[in-house]
Design a protein around this motif. Structure first.
Motif, short mmCIF file in Angstrom:
data_model
loop_
_atom_site.label_atom_id
_atom_site.label_comp_id
_atom_site.label_asym_id
_atom_site.label_seq_id
_atom_site.Cartn_x
_atom_site.Cartn_y
_atom_site.Cartn_z
N LEU A 205 0.83 -1.20 0.00
CA LEU A 205 0.00 0.00 0.00
C LEU A 205 0.87 1.27 0.00
O LEU A 205 0.61 2.20 -0.76
CB LEU A 205 -0.95 -0.01 1.20
CG LEU A 205 -2.08 1.01 1.16
CD1 LEU A 205 -2.88 0.91 -0.13
CD2 LEU A 205 -3.01 0.78 2.34
N TRP A 206 1.92 1.29 0.82
CA TRP A 206 2.84 2.43 0.79
C TRP A 206 3.48 2.56 -0.59
O TRP A 206 3.64 3.66 -1.11
CB TRP A 206 3.93 2.29 1.85
CG TRP A 206 3.56 2.74 3.23
CD1 TRP A 206 3.66 2.01 4.37
CD2 TRP A 206 3.05 4.02 3.64
NE1 TRP A 206 3.24 2.75 5.46
CE2 TRP A 206 2.86 3.99 5.03
CE3 TRP A 206 2.74 5.19 2.95
CZ2 TRP A 206 2.38 5.08 5.76
CZ3 TRP A 206 2.26 6.29 3.67
CH2 TRP A 206 2.08 6.22 5.06
N PHE B 178 0.97 4.05 -2.92
CA PHE B 178 0.71 5.43 -2.53
C PHE B 178 1.85 6.35 -2.96
O PHE B 178 1.63 7.38 -3.61
CB PHE B 178 0.49 5.54 -1.01
CG PHE B 178 0.40 6.95 -0.52
CD1 PHE B 178 -0.78 7.66 -0.65
CD2 PHE B 178 1.50 7.58 0.04
CE1 PHE B 178 -0.87 8.99 -0.22
CE2 PHE B 178 1.43 8.90 0.48
CZ PHE B 178 0.24 9.61 0.35
N PHE B 179 3.08 5.99 -2.60
CA PHE B 179 4.20 6.86 -2.91
C PHE B 179 4.53 6.88 -4.41
O PHE B 179 4.99 7.90 -4.92
CB PHE B 179 5.43 6.52 -2.07
CG PHE B 179 5.38 7.11 -0.69
CD1 PHE B 179 5.36 8.49 -0.50
CD2 PHE B 179 5.35 6.30 0.43
CE1 PHE B 179 5.31 9.06 0.76
CE2 PHE B 179 5.31 6.85 1.70
CZ PHE B 179 5.28 8.23 1.88
N ALA C 242 1.96 9.24 -5.75
CA ALA C 242 2.33 10.59 -5.32
C ALA C 242 3.50 11.12 -6.14
O ALA C 242 3.54 12.30 -6.52
CB ALA C 242 2.67 10.59 -3.82
#
Length: 186
Positions: free
Chosen positions: A99-100, A103-104, A107
């Protein structure tokens, strides 16, 4: 040919905060390959069919090339490193590593590039990689690049824009590969 490296030998389970995820990314970038997940026979075949072999200077790319049975590596350069993953020092929330990562990476595409090259700079580097691989292919005939997920994806986009055609295989999973051929116009 573009190929993704083998599965890295690093724990990808658990929940981390953003600061811990940044430390995990640093460990990922020095991790070797998990030999419990060997390359597919079709991946091993590509070594013998390649006149020139290229990889990044990250351990997972170098080790993958050796596990494939390469007797030599013709070029190993930081130019071919994976796109760095931005991160932050947040202590909350705690999320899973996948998930990170999602997300990153999103982003990053949208403009967040704390601690890493920008998306624009990464795209320019990928274009340089694609042009360099095309140059090597014109000199040596066939080139195998044992690379990384995001970089391979961007290189593939540039190769397609340059008129190269792909065998259509995804590079999402470890050891997957796709062959590009020059589109010759009669």
């Amino acid at each position: 040919m573009l190929m993704r490296h083998g599965k890295p030998l690093i724990n990808q389970q658990g929940r981390l905060n953003a600061a811990e995820f940044g430390a995990w990314v640093e460990k990922y970038n020095v991790a070797g390959i998990d030999t419990k997940y060997p390359p597919l026979p079709s991946a091993i075949e590509q070594i013998s069919e390649s006149a020139f072999i290229v990889c990044s200077d990250l351990v997972r790319s170098l080790e993958s090339t050796k596990i494939l049975g390469a007797e030599r590596i013709d070029e190993c350069a930081s130019l071919f490193r994976e796109m760095d993953m931005p991160h932050a020092a947040w202590r909350l929330p705690k999320l899973s590593i996948p998930l990170w990562t999602a997300f990153f990476r999103l982003a990053w595409v949208l403009g967040y590039s704390a601690n890493v090259e920008s998306f624009k700079a990464g795209r320019q580097r990928a274009q340089c990689c694609a042009e360099h691989l095309v140059s090597m292919a014109s000199t040596h005939g066939s080139v195998l690049f044992v690379g990384h997920g995001s970089l391979n994806w961007l290189i593939a986009k540039y190769l397609t824009k340059m008129g190269w055609q792909s065998s259509g295989k995804s590079l999402r999973n470890y050891w997957q590969h796709t062959v590009f051929t020059a589109n010759t116009i009669p």
